[in-house]
Design an enzyme around this catalytic site. Sequence first.
Site, PDB file in Angstrom:
ATOM      1  N   ARG A  80      16.716 -22.571 -11.909  1.00 42.28           N
ATOM      2  CA  ARG A  80      17.515 -22.304 -13.099  1.00 42.28           C
ATOM      3  C   ARG A  80      16.446 -22.085 -14.321  1.00 42.28           C
ATOM      4  NH1 ARG A  80      19.637 -26.455 -10.859  1.00 42.28           N
ATOM      5  NH2 ARG A  80      18.712 -28.064 -12.373  1.00 42.28           N
TER       6      ARG A  80
ATOM      7  N   GLU B 217       0.857  -1.120  -0.119  1.00 42.03           N
ATOM      8  CA  GLU B 217      -0.033   0.055   0.085  1.00 42.03           C
ATOM      9  C   GLU B 217       0.889   1.313   0.043  1.00 42.03           C
ATOM     10  OE1 GLU B 217       0.038  -2.632   2.163  1.00 42.03           O
ATOM     11  OE2 GLU B 217      -1.883  -2.937   3.217  1.00 42.03           O
TER      12      GLU B 217
END
Length: 340
Positions: free
Chosen positions: A239, A73
């Site tokens: 990966r 926020e």
Amino acid sequence: MTTLGFRRTGPAAVDSVMAASRIVTAFRLGVEVAEAVAGATAPNPPVGCVVLDAQGVVLACEPHTKAGSPHAEAAAIAACRRAGNAERIHTVVVTLEPCNHHGRTPPCVDAILATSAQAVWIAARDPNPKVAGGGAASLSSHGLIVRFLDQLDHPKAPSLARAAKRLIAPFAKWTQSGRPWVTLKQAIAADGGMIPLAGHKTFTSPASLALAHRLRRRSDAIVTGSGCILVDAPAFTVRHVPDHAGKRRVLVILDRRDRTPVSYVKAAEARGFDVRIRSRLKDALDELGDAGVQEALVEAGPTLLRAVMDQDLWDEHVIIRQSPEAGAPDTVDVVSRQAA
Ligand SMILES: NC(=O)c1ccc[n+]([C@@H]2O[C@H](COP(=O)([O-])OP(=O)(O)OC[C@H]3O[C@@H](n4cnc5c(N)ncnc54)[C@H](OP(=O)(O)O)[C@@H]3O)[C@@H](O)[C@H]2O)c1
């Protein structure tokens, strides 16, 4: 009611201008940005916040990226200020109830109250029993309209609410039990077994491999068994999808007979893992919880997998099944024990 210099109008004004489809679009964006940071924010949950103007135009969309950095926020409101749009802020849409207490950062309720926001839409209630409901109640007491996604009459609302709840499930479990959310990843070959053919490390498709790496990406710890290490010596790195920058994970190896090679441990540490060899499963999970680990991914052979299931220590089971038809895609089932 006037709050911090801003005149709040009323429910009718908000409802008349903000179509449900705008709110749903905002929640979708918020969930997306939060999902992208899942695994980067421990011990905080991943959260996304979208700020709209009175017509429902998106002014900012920001996640909470890391513990100690601004909550979603505050980040979204700051983005509006940087763009010179702060005075247009009308509706704040956020995947988790705004906090109402001082932690590493100031309360998000105060950040919202310091804007011209008229309404706040929340997807998931704060699961922390100490603060549950406090953020929403405080915003309403200051004259803002506070609504929850499960009150929104739109066909997409239930699935978005479920996604938002899943986003904070590890945080919810951790705050309530002190233990991490435990995800089991299990690949099952076409013959029903879990063991790859000799000379192979896997039998699943590239898409399933990418899924496995997405599961690693959102985890703070990998839990495996010595059997898996001795046979495959897996790297356990992310990966096949991009990893979070600078992410360091714990690698727990369950090993009661001290069979894990020292060379494997050294190589895993060189890959960035904090390696812990442990002999007791429950204690290892408690220790992970104490270290702030939110989600632990069990990537192990059938022996440890069975032990986790027998001891009822899992929360989500991701089952990847190889198709008996050559070249056909794997199927994926996710069984979650999260309360509906
Ligand atoms: N298909 C898949 O999803 C998948 C995933 C990973 C690995 N695998 C395959 O699985 C095979 C290895 O299987 P595995 O069953 O031997 O390996 P594992 O389950 O990874 O490791 C077994 C070891 O973990 C330790 N362990 C198990 N339960 C424990 C408990 N309750 N408390 C403490 N320690 C515990 C034991 O160590 P001690 O004996 O020292 O007590 C046990 O020997 C490999 O061929 C690998 O390729 C398949």
